[in-house]
Design an enzyme around this catalytic site. Structure first.
Site, short mmCIF file in Angstrom:
data_model
loop_
_atom_site.label_atom_id
_atom_site.label_comp_id
_atom_site.label_asym_id
_atom_site.label_seq_id
_atom_site.Cartn_x
_atom_site.Cartn_y
_atom_site.Cartn_z
N ASP A 192 0.84 -1.20 0.00
CA ASP A 192 0.00 0.00 0.00
C ASP A 192 0.88 1.25 0.00
OD1 ASP A 192 -2.30 1.87 0.83
OD2 ASP A 192 -3.27 -0.08 0.74
N HIS A 232 -3.55 6.28 3.26
CA HIS A 232 -4.29 5.10 2.80
C HIS A 232 -3.77 3.82 3.46
CE1 HIS A 232 -5.66 2.11 -0.27
NE2 HIS A 232 -6.66 2.96 -0.44
N SER A 524 -11.13 -0.44 -0.84
CA SER A 524 -9.84 -0.51 -0.15
C SER A 524 -10.02 -0.87 1.31
CB SER A 524 -9.11 0.84 -0.22
OG SER A 524 -8.37 0.97 -1.39
#
Length: 584
Positions: A192, A232, A524
């Protein structure tokens, strides 16, 4: 650590004294106002970079002949292929073990030379992939009100939905049951954007890391200038393995322990591949995939995608499965067919549902979909100080609200002014340059454009309402660009929107305080729930194969659509306790 502070209302809406009480001329802005000011967007909605670099080189993956009826003279190892590639002047960036290929950047002439070689099988585009958090450009929709309130303990609504606490805290006392599977002994690799490695929720969780962008062992989600990325990876990692009882800075009425992941005993491997704009190359992901294998990962969590299948990628994911790793990937947020690599036959694709087990409107669908998991308004860890908790007061009311992702923190007080859809510089009815709280109905223009328009008219804070959908819903979490000058901004549910419209002209106060957590929507967020459940199964049954773990999750899933597997929900909602019961 840099905290986003609210540096005074005058810094955001710097109206001159001579115009402080004068109505705005329709179609014109308050003098001296600074709003937005982006030269480019950054975050979940960033534009994808060009495949051609500033040096004129193209990013490609070069495959070499290996078996398949080729003559021995035409076969070559990837290492030897790298030497061949360098011999043309091309810049090699990766050499793969599991596939006969290298990643490189080539000029048009170097590409022609390689294509003429009898040792080269093909040259593939090195595709751009991106994180699958909810983009700013998606329309607002409605969420369940049950997710609108912060949990008073560490167990979020999503965590309970996938039955994780029933696996390791059967009596619900907030303490892990002795001997219960928590993911201990299982390594989960998070490919990620990196991680806030100093976040207290990850103390003792990370056992190895590598930054594939900077080529070092520090996976911090920051740029070379020290600016935080989009957060994220920190959000995704928290869903999988945030530790029980290790809370950081939380919000009022939120558990001081913060939140806990699905597999709070799992070991995390952090592979940073997404840049500050949330983008990466396929070649970088394939390198990270091989690194995960070398570090002993059983599960790989991929909350990114957006390309198409190539022979190299398909072989790489098949090799990962054959070598004992289960790759779990986000299905995508475009609402259409499942994106690659989630659609790969060796990968488990995960879509998103809300707290009421309804499909999220953005979640991709199709025959490739394997499971669904919570992916709407999901609470998880965030880089310290970049999350925000919102409180609102209107007369004697304190309605529920949610801060926009990346909204600045601070306090604002002003009259509540109807600004319509914020689509123009004359959208706010009765705006003045002395500051007011704008009420905006989202959807007509992008959030940042609406923000700029109403701030230019004097708004010192913005409320995005929800005029459609069932009462009790909350507008999807929206995002502001990471850079620029913005006022504090929140979204509210449909019921609150109705009340606010009845109180236009009265005074409203918004208070946003920083915290180390936030709510984000997207597939996600759904994928790491499944990754965490897989870790729990492996923790209880270490000898299982990836195929057996996947089969157990799919066979025990809560069927939400037409009976059996369907293109909207796949096999259904993943459930950890039911999967373990099936295995036993």
């Amino acid at each position: 650590m840099k905290r986003w502070g609210f540096i005074g209302l005058l810094a955001l809406v710097a109206c001159g004294p001579e115009s402080s009480t004068r109505p705005v001329t329709r179609g014109q802005a308050c003098p001296g106002v600074v709003a937005g000011g982006m030269t480019h967007r950054q975050g979940l909605d960033s534009p994808l970079p060009s495949r051609v670099g500033q040096d004129g080189r193209q990013a490609v993956i070069i495959r070499f002949h290996r078996g398949g009826g080729q003559t021995r003279a035409s076969r070559i190892t990837a290492a030897a292929g790298a030497e061949l590639t360098r011999g043309t002047g091309a810049k090699v960036s990766a050499i793969y073990r599991n596939i006969p290929a290298v990643a490189a950047r080539v000029t048009p002439l170097e590409r022609v030379l390689l294509e003429r070689s009898t040792l080269v099988e093909s040259i593939e585009e090195d595709q751009t992939w991106a994180g699958q958090g909810l983009p700013l450009s998606l329309p607002a929709r409605v969420l369940s009100s049950s997710e609108g309130v912060a949990p008073t303990d560490e167990y979020s609504a999503g965590l309970r939905l996938v039955q994780a606490p029933r696996v390791w805290d059967a009596n619900g006392d907030g303490v892990v049951d002795p001997g219960a599977p928590t993911g201990e002994g299982v390594r989960v690799c998070v490919i990620d954007s990196g991680l806030d490695v100093e976040h207290p929720e990850f103390r003792g969780a990370v056992v190895a890391s590598h930054d594939f962008l900077d080529d070092d062992e520090d996976p911090t989600d920051k740029s070379a200038r020290g600016e935080w990325g989009q957060g994220h990876g920190t959000h995704v990692a928290g869903i999988i393995g945030a530790r029980l009882g290790q809370g950081s800075v939380t919000a009022p009425r939120m558990s001081p322990g913060g939140m806990v992941g699905v597999a709070p005993g799992a070991s995390l491997l952090i592979a940073r591949v997404l840049d500050e704009q949330g983008s990466t190359r396929m070649s970088v992901v394939l390198s990270a995939l091989e690194w995960c294998e070398s570090q002993g990962a059983r599960v790989v969590s991929l909350s990114l995608g957006g390309g198409t299948a190539t022979r190299s990628a398909v072989e790489a994911f098949k090799a990962a499965l054959d070598h004992g790793m289960l790759v779990v990937a986000a299905a995508g947020n475009q609402g259409g067919p499942v994106l690659y690599p989630a659609s790969d036959p060796s990968v488990l694709a995960v879509g998103a549902v809300d707290a009421n087990e309804r499909r999220a409107s953005f979640s991709c669908m199709g025959e490739d979909l394997g499971l669904v998991a919570p992916g709407v308004d999901v609470l998880s860890t965030f880089p310290r100080g970049l999350g925000a908790f919102a409180e609102m007061a209107v007369n004697d009311m304190a309605p529920m609200s949610r801060s926009l992702l990346y909204s600045p923190t601070g306090d604002a007080l002003g009259r509540l002014v109807d600004c319509g859809q914020g689509e123009s510089l004359d959208a706010c009815q009765g705006a003045t340059c002395d500051g007011f709280v704008a009420y905006v109905r989202p959807g007509a223009v992008p959030v940042d454009q609406a923000m700029s328009n109403v701030m230019m008219q004097g708004a010192s804070a913005v409320i995005f309402g929800a005029d459609d959908g069932p009462a009790g819903g909350v507008v999807d979490i929206m995002s502001l660009p990471r850079r620029g000058h913005w006022a504090p901004a929140v979204s509210v549910n449909q019921a609150t929107s109705t009340v606010l419209r009845q109180r236009l002209g009265t005074y409203a106060r918004l208070t946003l305080v920083p915290m180390d957590y936030t709510h984000v929507s997207g597939t996600s967020m759904a994928a790491p729930f499944v990754s965490g459940v897989a870790a729990l199964l492996w923790s209880a049954h270490p000898t299982l194969t990836p195929q057996q773990v996947r089969a157990a999750m799919e066979a025990s899933a809560h069927d939400l659509g037409t009976p059996g597997k369907d293109p909207v929900f796949g096999h259904g909602l993943v459930r950890a306790h039911d999967a373990l019961q099936l295995l036993q």
